[in-house]
Design a protein around this motif. Structure first.
Motif, short mmCIF file in Angstrom:
data_model
loop_
_atom_site.label_atom_id
_atom_site.label_comp_id
_atom_site.label_asym_id
_atom_site.label_seq_id
_atom_site.Cartn_x
_atom_site.Cartn_y
_atom_site.Cartn_z
N LEU A 222 0.83 -1.21 0.00
CA LEU A 222 0.00 0.00 0.00
C LEU A 222 0.87 1.26 0.00
O LEU A 222 0.48 2.28 -0.59
CB LEU A 222 -0.92 -0.01 1.22
N MET A 223 2.03 1.19 0.65
CA MET A 223 2.92 2.34 0.70
C MET A 223 3.40 2.76 -0.69
O MET A 223 3.67 3.93 -0.94
CB MET A 223 4.12 2.05 1.60
N ILE A 224 3.55 1.79 -1.60
CA ILE A 224 4.10 2.13 -2.91
C ILE A 224 3.01 2.42 -3.95
O ILE A 224 3.34 2.83 -5.07
CB ILE A 224 5.01 1.01 -3.44
N SER A 225 1.76 2.24 -3.61
CA SER A 225 0.70 2.45 -4.60
C SER A 225 0.67 3.86 -5.20
O SER A 225 0.35 4.01 -6.39
CB SER A 225 -0.67 2.09 -3.99
N PRO A 226 0.99 4.94 -4.44
CA PRO A 226 1.02 6.27 -5.09
C PRO A 226 2.04 6.36 -6.22
O PRO A 226 1.94 7.24 -7.08
CB PRO A 226 1.41 7.22 -3.95
N GLY A 227 3.02 5.46 -6.24
CA GLY A 227 4.02 5.47 -7.29
C GLY A 227 3.43 5.27 -8.67
O GLY A 227 4.03 5.68 -9.68
N ILE A 228 2.27 4.61 -8.76
CA ILE A 228 1.62 4.41 -10.06
C ILE A 228 1.27 5.77 -10.66
O ILE A 228 1.50 6.02 -11.86
CB ILE A 228 0.36 3.54 -9.90
N ILE A 229 0.75 6.67 -9.84
CA ILE A 229 0.39 8.02 -10.30
C ILE A 229 1.64 8.82 -10.63
O ILE A 229 1.71 9.50 -11.66
CB ILE A 229 -0.46 8.73 -9.24
N PHE A 230 2.64 8.75 -9.76
CA PHE A 230 3.87 9.52 -9.98
C PHE A 230 4.58 9.08 -11.26
O PHE A 230 5.10 9.91 -12.01
CB PHE A 230 4.81 9.39 -8.79
N ALA A 231 4.62 7.76 -11.51
CA ALA A 231 5.25 7.27 -12.74
C ALA A 231 4.49 7.75 -13.97
O ALA A 231 5.09 8.04 -15.01
CB ALA A 231 5.32 5.74 -12.71
N TRP A 232 3.17 7.83 -13.86
CA TRP A 232 2.35 8.33 -14.97
C TRP A 232 2.66 9.81 -15.24
O TRP A 232 2.66 10.26 -16.39
CB TRP A 232 0.88 8.16 -14.63
N MET A 233 2.96 10.55 -14.17
CA MET A 233 3.29 11.97 -14.31
C MET A 233 4.67 12.20 -14.93
O MET A 233 4.99 13.33 -15.33
CB MET A 233 3.26 12.66 -12.94
N SER A 234 5.49 11.16 -14.99
CA SER A 234 6.89 11.34 -15.38
C SER A 234 7.09 11.61 -16.86
O SER A 234 8.20 11.94 -17.29
CB SER A 234 7.72 10.11 -14.97
N ASP A 235 6.06 11.47 -17.65
CA ASP A 235 6.20 11.69 -19.09
C ASP A 235 4.94 12.33 -19.64
O ASP A 235 3.87 12.30 -19.00
CB ASP A 235 6.48 10.37 -19.81
N LYS A 236 5.07 12.89 -20.83
CA LYS A 236 3.93 13.50 -21.48
C LYS A 236 3.23 12.50 -22.38
O LYS A 236 3.80 11.49 -22.78
CB LYS A 236 4.39 14.69 -22.33
N ARG A 237 1.99 12.80 -22.70
CA ARG A 237 1.26 11.97 -23.64
C ARG A 237 1.82 12.17 -25.04
O ARG A 237 2.01 13.31 -25.48
CB ARG A 237 -0.23 12.33 -23.62
N ARG A 238 2.11 11.08 -25.70
CA ARG A 238 2.67 11.17 -27.05
C ARG A 238 1.56 11.25 -28.08
O ARG A 238 0.65 10.42 -28.11
CB ARG A 238 3.54 9.94 -27.35
N ALA A 239 1.63 12.25 -28.96
CA ALA A 239 0.70 12.32 -30.08
C ALA A 239 1.05 11.21 -31.06
O ALA A 239 2.20 10.86 -31.26
CB ALA A 239 0.79 13.68 -30.76
N ARG A 240 0.03 10.67 -31.73
CA ARG A 240 0.27 9.53 -32.63
C ARG A 240 1.23 9.88 -33.76
O ARG A 240 2.08 9.12 -34.14
CB ARG A 240 -1.05 9.05 -33.23
N LYS A 241 1.09 11.08 -34.28
CA LYS A 241 1.94 11.47 -35.39
C LYS A 241 3.39 11.59 -34.97
O LYS A 241 4.30 11.41 -35.76
CB LYS A 241 1.48 12.82 -35.96
N ASP A 242 3.60 11.92 -33.72
CA ASP A 242 4.95 12.15 -33.23
C ASP A 242 5.48 11.02 -32.38
O ASP A 242 6.44 11.17 -31.66
CB ASP A 242 5.00 13.45 -32.39
N SER A 243 4.80 9.86 -32.45
CA SER A 243 5.18 8.77 -31.55
C SER A 243 6.60 8.31 -31.76
O SER A 243 7.26 7.83 -30.85
CB SER A 243 4.22 7.58 -31.72
N GLY A 244 7.12 8.44 -32.98
CA GLY A 244 8.49 7.99 -33.23
C GLY A 244 9.51 9.07 -33.01
O GLY A 244 10.69 8.86 -33.16
N LYS A 245 9.06 10.27 -32.67
CA LYS A 245 9.97 11.40 -32.52
C LYS A 245 10.49 11.48 -31.10
O LYS A 245 9.75 11.29 -30.16
CB LYS A 245 9.23 12.68 -32.89
N SER A 246 11.73 11.80 -30.96
CA SER A 246 12.32 11.93 -29.61
C SER A 246 11.70 13.10 -28.89
O SER A 246 11.41 14.13 -29.47
CB SER A 246 13.83 12.12 -29.72
#
Length: 566
Positions: free
Chosen positions: A533-557
């Motif tokens: 239970l102590m590590i469950s907030p990590g799911i949200i934090f890991a999700w915050m660690s990156d931006k949503r990738r647009a499909r057109k730019d999925s291969g772009k760095s």
């Protein structure tokens, strides 16, 4: 020599230093009992062989990152390697416990220099399109170092002696120094000035030192003690002072603009959770395997090494794929897998097959490999390229503090869980004794006193597990003492029923031993649930660690878009 081979040899130098520094956070743990026999001293004193390293590591990692950015990462890395190699040799040669603790603290300082520099040295050695794959390998080495520490420490201690857990660093350190001198190019943060921010370094070092020390001593002082509150309050005051000074500094050691990057904050918080998760899983599992399943320390260490196998497999895959498709799905899924694996540990008991333990640990390792490389890669992608060094220091600092805090919290919860289960079971056993119609009152008194004492010792952790033969011997001795106080006629009458009374006592003890054992297992089960239970907030934090990738730019760095935003 071609460029590719030079890059491989440079990366090998980085990985050797990184592996060595992380390995020493766990390799000594299993040798602590042997060190106690060698030097003498109490458990509290010998624990500083481990605590001294962790304290120096967590307190100085941010300062070391800043100095590397200012004066050259290669120079600082070599300084850390030299200091680590020399302190390892001197730790093995220590003639007293005080000397060993001193050199372990110096090792921690050297580790704080080495670890944060590895990421910026890596990213400047390889092109951006290779960063995800390379950080995946970096993450696999982290998992291997953390998980192989107990087993390697056990093997060296058993086959050679405890000094070799330090001597093994000497050839590794020398090889890493040689490869670094020959194949790594110098790099630094060109935007950082040469003026040393002494006020910032002193305030953040004091703050991290006090906070880390508070968590290390939390179970000794008590979570509600004036000592604990004083240490935490003092540490937070220094931390607030640090941020105030940084806001007024023209060339701060920590650019506060980094804290405005949501993805970087998510990465740092996720690493805090991962640090706590790894330390909690390793601590609870090692105690469960040795105390409840009866394994030797060496066998328990070898079992824990399966974590590394899972981590290596998933790290090699997740690192490169996350660079292409983004880190948030990998990171969040990885934390969820760790959560599930730790929660599944709560279903184990003392008779569980070894395969059940190995499967859960392997799955946890898969989760670690899915989490660390993608999340660290995201942290690197979303900060300006020249700030990768200080950003790496922050991420590693939060991971270290998470590890220390996780151990402090889970040890408290484990003690409370086992104590509560033992108290409940002790009351139940005493009720059975008092309700027994076959036992004489005199025998009941001896039995009640003995069970009560052993139960109290097991609750507080000052006694070993319930040993039926040992308890029977203590009861027999107490019974003889009680019988000696009777008059000759009563002693003669008791002699005729003595065997029947002891037979009844042993029947009760067999049942009580099984119940006490199960109570202890139940305490561990609760603690595994708390840890998950102590590590469950990590799911949200890991999700915050990156931006949503647009499909057109999925291969772009993501690097270019991040630099544009910056």
């Amino acid at each position: 020599m071609n460029t590719r081979l030079r890059a491989v040899l440079a990366f090998s130098a980085i990985l050797l230093g990184y592996f060595m520094a992380l390995l020493d956070t766990t390799i000594v743990n299993i040798a602590l009992p042997e060190m106690t026999r060698y030097f003498g001293g109490t458990v509290s004193q010998i624990s500083w062989v481990m605590n001294g390293y962790n304290l120096a590591f967590a307190a100085l990692i941010l300062t070391a990152s800043r100095l590397a950015d200012q004066f050259g990462r290669k120079k600082i890395f070599i300084l850390g390697l030299v200091l680590f190699t020399l302190s390892s040799l001197l730790a093995g040669l220590s003639s007293s416990l005080g000397m060993l603790i001193l050199f372990r603290a110096i090792q921690g300082l050297a580790g704080a220099i080495i670890v944060p520099v590895t990421i910026p040295l890596t990213t400047t050695t390889f092109p951006k399109e290779k960063h995800g794959m390379i950080i995946g390998i970096w993450g696999a080495i982290a998992g291997l170092a953390a998980a192989s520490g107990p087993s390697l420490g056990g093997i060296l201690t058993e086959k050679l002696n405890w000094q070799w857990i330090f001597y093994v660093n000497v050839p590794l350190g020398l090889l890493s120094i040689l490869l670094t001198l020959l194949f790594i190019k110098e790099s630094r943060d060109e935007t950082a000035g040469k003026r040393v921010d002494y006020s910032g370094m002193l305030s953040i070092t004091a703050g991290m030192l006090l906070i880390t020390y508070a968590f290390i001593k939390a179970n000794d002082y008590g979570w509600n003690s004036i000592e604990f509150y004083s240490l935490i309050s003092s540490g937070l005051i220094f931390a607030v002072l640090f941020f105030y000074l940084q806001s007024r500094e023209k060339d701060p050691m920590l650019p506060l603009v980094l804290l405005k990057i949501k993805e970087f904050n998510g990465t740092s918080l996720a690493m805090f959770i991962v640090g706590a998760a790894l330390s909690n899983l390793a601590l609870l599992t090692s105690f469960f395997l040795t105390r409840e399943m009866g394994m030797t320390e060496l066998k328990a260490g070898l079992v824990l090494s399966i974590l590394a196998a899972g981590s290596i497999i998933s790290s090699a895959i997740s690192g490169s794929l996350s660079n292409k498709f983004g880190s948030r799905w990998f990171g969040s899924a990885g934390v969820a897998v760790i959560f599930g694996a730790i929660y599944a540990m709560s279903s184990l008991d003392a008779q569980s097959p070894l395969g059940d333990v190995l499967l859960r640990l392997f799955i946890a390792g898969i989760g670690v490999g899915l989490t660390m490389p993608p999340v660290m890669s995201a942290g690197v992608r979303h900060v300006p390229e020249e700030k990768v060094g200080i950003a790496s220091g922050i991420m590693n600092m939060t991971k270290s503090i998470g590890s220390v805090l996780g151990v402090a919290v889970i040890v408290t919860l484990l003690q409370q869980s086992i104590s509560g289960e033992m108290q409940t079971e002790k009351v139940h056993i005493l009720e059975q004794v008092n309700e027994n119609q076959r036992l004489m009152p005199m025998i009941k008194e001896v039995l009640v006193a003995t069970v009560d004492e052993i139960g109290n010792n097991m609750q507080t952790g000052s006694g070993s597990e319930f040993q039926e033969e040992e308890v029977a011997g203590r009861i027999a001795k107490g019974m003889e003492t009680a019988v000696a106080k009777l008059d000759p006629e009563q002693q003669k009458a008791f002699a005729s029923v003595r065997d029947d009374q002891m037979k009844e006592v042993k029947l009760l003890l067999t049942s009580a031993g099984a119940d006490m054992k199960q109570a202890s297992v139940n305490g561990f089960r609760k603690s595994f649930i708390y840890a998950s239970l102590m590590i469950s907030p990590g799911i949200i934090f890991a999700w915050m660690s990156d931006k949503r990738r647009a499909r057109k730019d999925s291969g772009k760095s993501a690097d270019q878009s991040t630099m544009n935003i910056t």
